[in-house]
Design a protein around this motif. Structure first.
Motif, PDB file in Angstrom:
ATOM      1  N   ILE A 128       0.752  -8.979 -12.475  1.00  0.00           N
ATOM      2  CA  ILE A 128       1.467  -9.137 -11.016  1.00  0.00           C
ATOM      3  C   ILE A 128       0.251  -9.014  -9.987  1.00  0.00           C
ATOM      4  CG2 ILE A 128       3.716  -8.329 -11.933  1.00  0.00           C
ATOM      5  CD1 ILE A 128       3.469  -5.818 -10.392  1.00  0.00           C
ATOM      6  N   THR A 129       0.815  -9.440  -8.607  1.00  0.00           N
ATOM      7  CA  THR A 129       0.032  -9.168  -7.524  1.00  0.00           C
ATOM      8  C   THR A 129       0.555  -8.050  -6.605  1.00  0.00           C
ATOM      9  OG1 THR A 129      -0.640 -11.393  -7.551  1.00  0.00           O
ATOM     10  CG2 THR A 129      -0.842 -10.325  -5.332  1.00  0.00           C
ATOM     11  N   LEU A 130      -0.301  -6.797  -6.431  1.00  0.00           N
ATOM     12  CA  LEU A 130       0.208  -5.762  -5.670  1.00  0.00           C
ATOM     13  C   LEU A 130      -0.403  -6.003  -4.234  1.00  0.00           C
ATOM     14  CD1 LEU A 130       1.473  -3.138  -4.982  1.00  0.00           C
ATOM     15  CD2 LEU A 130      -0.634  -1.991  -6.038  1.00  0.00           C
ATOM     16  N   LYS A 131       0.461  -6.089  -3.074  1.00  0.00           N
ATOM     17  CA  LYS A 131      -0.193  -6.284  -1.805  1.00  0.00           C
ATOM     18  C   LYS A 131       0.128  -4.748  -1.164  1.00  0.00           C
ATOM     19  CE  LYS A 131       0.079 -11.335  -1.320  1.00  0.00           C
ATOM     20  NZ  LYS A 131       0.575 -12.437  -0.466  1.00  0.00           N
ATOM     21  N   LYS A 151      -4.609  -4.504   1.495  1.00  0.00           N
ATOM     22  CA  LYS A 151      -5.443  -4.822   0.386  1.00  0.00           C
ATOM     23  C   LYS A 151      -4.393  -5.444  -0.734  1.00  0.00           C
ATOM     24  CE  LYS A 151      -7.922  -2.048  -3.305  1.00  0.00           C
ATOM     25  NZ  LYS A 151      -8.143  -0.622  -3.708  1.00  0.00           N
ATOM     26  N   SER A 152      -5.101  -6.450  -1.503  1.00  0.00           N
ATOM     27  CA  SER A 152      -4.274  -7.259  -2.619  1.00  0.00           C
ATOM     28  C   SER A 152      -5.068  -7.103  -3.685  1.00  0.00           C
ATOM     29  CB  SER A 152      -4.101  -8.880  -1.863  1.00  0.00           C
ATOM     30  OG  SER A 152      -3.592  -9.451  -2.971  1.00  0.00           O
ATOM     31  N   THR A 153      -4.212  -6.611  -4.853  1.00  0.00           N
ATOM     32  CA  THR A 153      -5.151  -6.535  -6.087  1.00  0.00           C
ATOM     33  C   THR A 153      -4.116  -7.352  -7.221  1.00  0.00           C
ATOM     34  OG1 THR A 153      -4.175  -4.438  -6.277  1.00  0.00           O
ATOM     35  CG2 THR A 153      -6.132  -4.432  -5.333  1.00  0.00           C
ATOM     36  N   LYS A 154      -4.836  -7.527  -8.312  1.00  0.00           N
ATOM     37  CA  LYS A 154      -4.093  -7.944  -9.574  1.00  0.00           C
ATOM     38  C   LYS A 154      -3.922  -6.846 -10.384  1.00  0.00           C
ATOM     39  CE  LYS A 154      -3.945 -12.444  -8.611  1.00  0.00           C
ATOM     40  NZ  LYS A 154      -2.950 -13.004  -8.205  1.00  0.00           N
ATOM     41  N   VAL A 155      -2.586  -6.329 -10.827  1.00  0.00           N
ATOM     42  CA  VAL A 155      -2.301  -5.351 -11.453  1.00  0.00           C
ATOM     43  C   VAL A 155      -1.611  -5.646 -12.868  1.00  0.00           C
ATOM     44  CG1 VAL A 155      -1.115  -3.039 -11.643  1.00  0.00           C
ATOM     45  CG2 VAL A 155      -2.087  -3.893  -9.382  1.00  0.00           C
ATOM     46  N   TRP A 156      -2.009  -5.154 -14.237  1.00  0.00           N
ATOM     47  CA  TRP A 156      -1.074  -5.316 -15.429  1.00  0.00           C
ATOM     48  C   TRP A 156      -0.410  -4.111 -15.547  1.00  0.00           C
ATOM     49  CZ3 TRP A 156      -1.797  -9.237 -18.658  1.00  0.00           C
ATOM     50  CH2 TRP A 156      -3.136  -9.929 -18.797  1.00  0.00           C
ATOM     51  N   SER A 157       0.835  -4.589 -16.006  1.00  0.00           N
ATOM     52  CA  SER A 157       2.172  -3.791 -15.875  1.00  0.00           C
ATOM     53  C   SER A 157       3.089  -4.153 -17.089  1.00  0.00           C
ATOM     54  CB  SER A 157       2.836  -3.776 -14.564  1.00  0.00           C
ATOM     55  OG  SER A 157       4.016  -3.145 -14.435  1.00  0.00           O
ATOM     56  N   THR A 158       3.892  -2.952 -17.555  1.00  0.00           N
ATOM     57  CA  THR A 158       4.959  -3.048 -18.259  1.00  0.00           C
ATOM     58  C   THR A 158       6.286  -2.801 -17.736  1.00  0.00           C
ATOM     59  OG1 THR A 158       4.518  -0.915 -19.269  1.00  0.00           O
ATOM     60  CG2 THR A 158       3.271  -2.887 -20.301  1.00  0.00           C
ATOM     61  N   SER A 159       6.234  -2.588 -16.413  1.00  0.00           N
ATOM     62  CA  SER A 159       7.239  -2.160 -15.657  1.00  0.00           C
ATOM     63  C   SER A 159       8.527  -3.100 -15.617  1.00  0.00           C
ATOM     64  CB  SER A 159       7.167  -1.610 -14.379  1.00  0.00           C
ATOM     65  OG  SER A 159       6.042  -0.687 -14.252  1.00  0.00           O
ATOM     66  N   THR A 160       9.641  -2.677 -15.540  1.00  0.00           N
ATOM     67  CA  THR A 160      10.770  -3.612 -15.612  1.00  0.00           C
ATOM     68  C   THR A 160      11.117  -4.269 -14.293  1.00  0.00           C
ATOM     69  OG1 THR A 160      12.457  -1.762 -15.833  1.00  0.00           O
ATOM     70  CG2 THR A 160      11.462  -2.877 -17.869  1.00  0.00           C
ATOM     71  N   GLU A 209       2.905   3.397 -11.174  1.00  0.00           N
ATOM     72  CA  GLU A 209       1.656   3.293 -10.373  1.00  0.00           C
ATOM     73  C   GLU A 209       1.342   4.452  -9.472  1.00  0.00           C
ATOM     74  OE1 GLU A 209      -0.799   1.012 -11.403  1.00  0.00           O
ATOM     75  OE2 GLU A 209       0.509   0.341 -12.836  1.00  0.00           O
ATOM     76  N   ASN A 210       2.224   5.431  -9.629  1.00  0.00           N
ATOM     77  CA  ASN A 210       2.179   6.525  -8.779  1.00  0.00           C
ATOM     78  C   ASN A 210       1.961   6.217  -7.183  1.00  0.00           C
ATOM     79  OD1 ASN A 210       2.103   9.124  -8.260  1.00  0.00           O
ATOM     80  ND2 ASN A 210       0.056   9.643  -8.358  1.00  0.00           N
ATOM     81  N   ILE A 211       2.632   5.036  -6.870  1.00  0.00           N
ATOM     82  CA  ILE A 211       2.334   4.727  -5.557  1.00  0.00           C
ATOM     83  C   ILE A 211       3.192   5.414  -4.615  1.00  0.00           C
ATOM     84  CG2 ILE A 211       2.568   2.573  -3.830  1.00  0.00           C
ATOM     85  CD1 ILE A 211       2.046   1.083  -6.173  1.00  0.00           C
ATOM     86  N   GLN A 212       2.789   6.081  -3.656  1.00  0.00           N
ATOM     87  CA  GLN A 212       3.495   6.862  -2.466  1.00  0.00           C
ATOM     88  C   GLN A 212       3.882   5.986  -1.392  1.00  0.00           C
ATOM     89  OE1 GLN A 212       4.663  10.007  -3.606  1.00  0.00           O
ATOM     90  NE2 GLN A 212       3.486   9.545  -5.384  1.00  0.00           N
TER      91      GLN A 212
END
Length: 416
Positions: free
Chosen positions: A159-162, A166-175, A184-187
């Motif tokens: 998925i894309t995290l903006k 900053k914009s990055t591509k992230v692999w995830s198994t989240s629903t 991802e421990n994003i505060q």
């Protein structure tokens, strides 16, 4: 019966008892010998059954017979080594592993397999399931399957995290988005926001946008224009002016509350202001004296003669006019955020040719008649969020005229 006859019978009975005892002993010996021979002909077999080792002696002919003697029923998915039809040999080791059902849950799909493996990694290998680097599995690969007999695999997707700028591509198994932020421990601060519902399901190529919001204070000092006061002076000839006192600009300290989103300012609110120095008006004397032609002048004209005979009012032109220089822009009734109706209720949409200017009421009172250099006579009939201090905005019929006007510094006269 004679004594001799009785003696013979006794000895004969005794002989019979001895013979019977001998036969019995022989029978016992033969039985024991047979048992010894029977046991001696059994073959020694080691049975490995579900992790337990059992030593046994058996006359079974095949592995299948040996397992049957232990009441072991071989399931269709069980493994036996050597095969069940293998003949029994002395010292042989038989390995029997019972298969168990294991449910494999992956991508909302469930499949049950039968396996004799215990480690999760071995079970997945046997099932032909390959895991990518970012996939997750529960229980872990190095653990053994639990009593529930269940393995859950979450295949990772990108998925894309903006996050702010900053914009990055992230692999995830989240629903869900909320699950993703947690994993991802994003505060997030109190002001930050997510540009989607936190319970929204994540899919491959989904975009999670985080707007980072901050409030900061900005203190600036601005100059304020001075007024120009004109007064009639009958000691000066008409058409002449004299500066009596130069004007001085004032100074105001303003504190703004600024809201930034992803580092870009989106709003600015004035929360406090303090006058550091008040402006001082410029005072200009305007001549009102009329020069009369001398009657002794040889080239006196009829006009001069008329002027000589005409009395001039000392009060004429003595009215004070407020004059200043201001930064001017232009707008239309259809500008972004405009309603088409001014702060004083003038409908500019219905009257596109009206001369109306937007002002700061603290500088030019609403309703004032004004004259603007390059624009003409107008009415101060509107306000604007950005129209503060020495700024004015001139209403024009269309965008073309507004763009042509641009931004200018003009002289403004407040006529009343």
């Amino acid at each position: 019966m004679t004594k001799r006859t009785m003696g013979n019978q006794f000895f004969q009975s005794l002989r019979i008892q001895k013979i019977a005892a001998g036969v019995a002993m022989l029978a016992i010996f033969v039985t024991v010998l047979s048992l010894v021979v029977f046991e001696g002909t059994k073959k020694n077999v080691t049975l490995e059954a579900d992790g337990k080792t059992v030593e046994l002696k058996t006359h079974a002919k095949t592995v299948e017979d040996a397992l049957a003697q232990r009441d072991i029923e071989i399931g269709s998915h069980d493994t036996v080594s050597p095969s069940v039809k293998t003949s029994i040999e002395d010292g042989m080791t038989i390995d029997w592993k019972q298969a168990n059902p294991v449910a494999i849950n992956m991508n909302n799909d469930s499949t049950t397999i039968w396996t004799t493996k215990a480690a999760v990694k071995d079970i997945l290998t046997e099932a032909g399931i390959e895991l990518a680097e970012h996939d997750s599995v529960e229980p872990s690969l190095d653990s053994k399957i639990d009593e529930q007999g269940e393995i859950t695999i979450n295949k990772a997707f990108q998925i894309t995290l903006k996050d702010g700028k900053k914009s990055t591509k992230v692999w995830s198994t989240s629903t869900t988005v909320a699950d993703f932020l947690k994993n991802e421990n994003i505060q997030l601060s109190e002001l930050d926001r997510i540009e989607s519902d936190k319970e929204q399901l994540l899919l491959p190529k989904s975009i999670v946008s985080i707007v980072r919001v901050e409030k900061v204070s900005d203190v600036v000092e601005e100059t304020t224009n001075f007024d120009v006061k004109k007064r009639a002076d009958d000691s000066l000839l008409k058409g002449h002016e004299k500066v009596v006192r130069e004007g001085e600009q004032g100074k105001v300290r303003k504190r703004f509350e600024i809201v930034k989103e992803n580092g870009k300012e989106v709003s600015r609110k004035l929360v406090a202001q303090h006058v550091v120095a008040h402006p001082k008006a410029k005072v200009v004397s305007v001549g009102s004296k009329v020069a009369l032609a001398s009657t002794t002048t040889a080239f006196a004209s009829p006009v001069a003669s008329a002027a000589k005979k005409t009395s001039v009012s000392r009060g004429a032109g003595s009215k004070s006019v407020k004059e200043m220089y201001m930064n001017a822009t232009a707008y239309t009734a259809h500008c972004t955020g405009c309603s088409g109706v001014t702060a004083t209720g003038i409908n500019l949409s219905a009257n596109p040719n009206l001369k109306v200017i937007a002002v700061d009421p603290s500088v030019i009172p609403l309703g004032s008649k004004v004259w603007v250099e390059g624009y003409g006579y107008a009415i101060a009939g509107d306000t604007g969020g950005a129209i503060k201090g020495n700024r004015i905005d001139l209403h024009v019929p269309n965008d073309g005229v507004a763009k042509q006007f641009g931004r200018r510094r003009v002289k403004v006269k407040v006529l009343n």
